[in-house]
Design a protein around this motif. Structure first.
Motif, PDB file in Angstrom:
ATOM      1  N   THR A   1      84.945  29.775 -27.416  1.00  0.00           N
ATOM      2  CA  THR A   1      84.655  29.295 -26.069  1.00  0.00           C
ATOM      3  C   THR A   1      83.187  28.910 -25.935  1.00  0.00           C
ATOM      4  O   THR A   1      82.848  27.990 -25.194  1.00  0.00           O
ATOM      5  CB  THR A   1      85.034  30.356 -25.021  1.00  0.00           C
ATOM      6  OG1 THR A   1      86.441  30.578 -25.097  1.00  0.00           O
ATOM      7  CG2 THR A   1      84.699  29.906 -23.609  1.00  0.00           C
TER       8      THR A   1
ATOM      9  N   SER B   1      80.121  31.066 -20.920  1.00  0.00           N
ATOM     10  CA  SER B   1      80.794  29.775 -21.060  1.00  0.00           C
ATOM     11  C   SER B   1      82.095  29.792 -20.285  1.00  0.00           C
ATOM     12  O   SER B   1      82.792  30.800 -20.228  1.00  0.00           O
ATOM     13  CB  SER B   1      81.091  29.501 -22.529  1.00  0.00           C
ATOM     14  OG  SER B   1      79.902  29.479 -23.268  1.00  0.00           O
ATOM     15  N   GLY B   2      82.419  28.655 -19.713  1.00  0.00           N
ATOM     16  CA  GLY B   2      83.673  28.483 -18.991  1.00  0.00           C
ATOM     17  C   GLY B   2      83.857  27.014 -18.689  1.00  0.00           C
ATOM     18  O   GLY B   2      83.009  26.187 -19.035  1.00  0.00           O
TER      19      GLY B   2
ATOM     20  N   GLU C   1      90.170  25.744 -20.418  1.00  0.00           N
ATOM     21  CA  GLU C   1      90.143  27.094 -20.984  1.00  0.00           C
ATOM     22  C   GLU C   1      91.399  27.807 -20.503  1.00  0.00           C
ATOM     23  O   GLU C   1      91.530  28.136 -19.321  1.00  0.00           O
ATOM     24  CB  GLU C   1      88.900  27.852 -20.532  1.00  0.00           C
ATOM     25  CG  GLU C   1      88.834  29.254 -21.101  1.00  0.00           C
ATOM     26  CD  GLU C   1      87.638  30.046 -20.611  1.00  0.00           C
ATOM     27  OE1 GLU C   1      87.337  31.060 -21.240  1.00  0.00           O
ATOM     28  OE2 GLU C   1      87.022  29.658 -19.599  1.00  0.00           O
TER      29      GLU C   1
END
Length: 143
Positions: free
Chosen positions: A22, A45-46, A71
């Protein structure tokens, strides 16, 4: 357009594999073409996170801005772009056991402008790069 796909066995649980990948900054560890990859904003993180990736390909260095678009519990999709290419990295995860994960990594390169004319001549090099990633990533994750 050039599309390559590789399936590899990662010697880590799926949740750990997904968490590691990710953060696209880790590409510097598992992608032999990546010279540097830095997040554009601090923090976790996203979806919407972005990275500046500098890669060396066929003797040339180029910068691509990547963004995490998807995601999910078993999938990540990153999109990278500069003036000559749009890259989509689609990573799909399947648990094999409590300690291993099957990763199917598909990269799609859509060239822009005059670079489109070079696409047929780049396929061999893109496939070699995909082979290098498929070799390096399981080794890095085994550490």
């Amino acid at each position: 357009m050039i599309q390559v796909a590789r399936t590899m066995l990662i010697p880590c649980p799926m949740q750990d594999t997904l968490a590691y990948l990710t953060d696209f900054a880790h590409a510097q560890q598992w992608d032999p073409a990546t010279v540097s990859c830095v997040p554009l904003a601090p923090g976790a993180s996203g979806p919407g996170s972005r990275w500046r990736n500098v890669s060396r390909f066929r003797g040339r260095t180029s910068e691509v801005l990547y963004r995490l678009d998807v995601e999910e519990v078993d999938r990540l999709v990153f999109t990278g772009e500069n003036s000559t290419v749009l890259v989509t990295d689609d990573l799909r995860f399947t648990p094999v056991s409590d300690e291993s994960t099957r990763l199917t990594y598909t990269a799609t390169f859509r060239f822009k402008g005059i670079a489109r004319l070079a696409a047929p001549f780049l396929s061999k090099d893109v496939n070699r790069l995909a082979d290098d990633v498929a070799s390096a990533l399981p080794r890095v994750m085994a550490r």
